[in-house]
Design an enzyme around this catalytic site. Structure first.
Site, mmCIF file in Angstrom:
data_model
loop_
_atom_site.group_PDB
_atom_site.id
_atom_site.type_symbol
_atom_site.label_atom_id
_atom_site.label_comp_id
_atom_site.label_asym_id
_atom_site.label_seq_id
_atom_site.Cartn_x
_atom_site.Cartn_y
_atom_site.Cartn_z
ATOM 1 N N GLY A 137 0.857 -1.184 0.000
ATOM 2 C CA GLY A 137 0.000 0.000 0.000
ATOM 3 C C GLY A 137 0.888 1.228 0.000
ATOM 4 O O GLY A 137 1.717 1.388 0.898
ATOM 5 N N CYS A 166 -7.184 -6.431 3.594
ATOM 6 C CA CYS A 166 -7.296 -5.743 2.302
ATOM 7 C C CYS A 166 -8.713 -5.814 1.749
ATOM 8 O O CYS A 166 -8.927 -5.570 0.550
ATOM 9 C CB CYS A 166 -6.297 -6.302 1.294
ATOM 10 S SG CYS A 166 -4.582 -6.157 1.827
#
Length: 218
Positions: A137, A166
């Site tokens: 990320g 996620c």
């Protein structure tokens, strides 16, 4: 071991210094105490945090809004977290390429320990089968990067049960220790990641400010 809030502040400081040219590119490699981090997709929605506040408090797990891309994830001891602070100019100004390059770093690094990982179409991170080994990320501002990746080495995978990692409901998580059926030293993984990072991003490492595992000269 660095508290997540302290690591956020350090990244902010380094990003500003990198934008002005005060410092060269940096790669921070560290671990966090148990923490759940929220990406921009979940800034106002904690539905992917399935544990109650009481359960999180009992487990000693904090929650932070990170400012990175993506959904919710977990960090904790035994997980190698990498925060590259890179100026992607002039020839790497492509966020998709940057994420693919981070995946390549991780694929090469774990291969040094006999682990074959891969990408999954439409998803970020690196995988072994349908189980995620490393999450990614990132944040990119004026082509300077922050946040990065989290590689499960000997992580307590039970803590991923506190969230929907996620936001993906039909995939699992795994670690290098589980895949190797042994115990892998996180400092050995750190060195492998640093070496792969040098190769993929065409960088050279200098002696880190704080002594730790030996860093390769690339």
């Amino acid at each position: 071991m660095v508290a997540y809030g302290d690591a956020l502040e350090l990244q902010k400081q380094f990003v500003e210094q990198r934008k002005t040219g005060e410092i060269p590119d940096q790669l921070l490699l560290l671990e966090h105490p148990p923490v759940i981090t929220l990406g921009v997709r979940t800034r106002n929605d904690r539905s992917h945090v399935v544990a109650t506040p009481e359960t999180l408090e009992e487990a000693g797990v904090e929650i932070f809004e990170s400012g990175r891309g993506g959904d919710v994830t977990y960090h904790g001891p035994g997980q190698l977290v990498g925060y590259p602070i890179l100026d992607l100019r002039p020839d790497r100004c492509d966020v998709h390429r940057y994420v693919r390059d981070l995946e390549e770093v991780l694929i090469r690094a774990v291969a040094e320990f006999g682990i074959v990982s891969h990408r999954l179409p439409g998803l970020t991170g690196t995988w072994v089968g349908n189980e995620k080994l490393a999450a990614i990320g990132v944040r990119v501002a004026r082509w300077v990067t922050s946040h990065g990746f989290a590689l499960n080495v000997s992580t307590n995978l039970a803590h991923f049960g506190l969230i929907i990692p996620c936001g993906i409901t039909d995939k699992g998580v795994t670690s290098m220790d589980i895949l190797s059926r042994g115990s892998i030293g996180i400092t050995d993984v750190e060195a492998a990641v640093a070496e792969a990072f040098c190769a993929v991003f065409d960088r050279q490492f200098f002696e880190p400010a704080q002594a730790g595992a030996p860093m390769p000269n690339c």
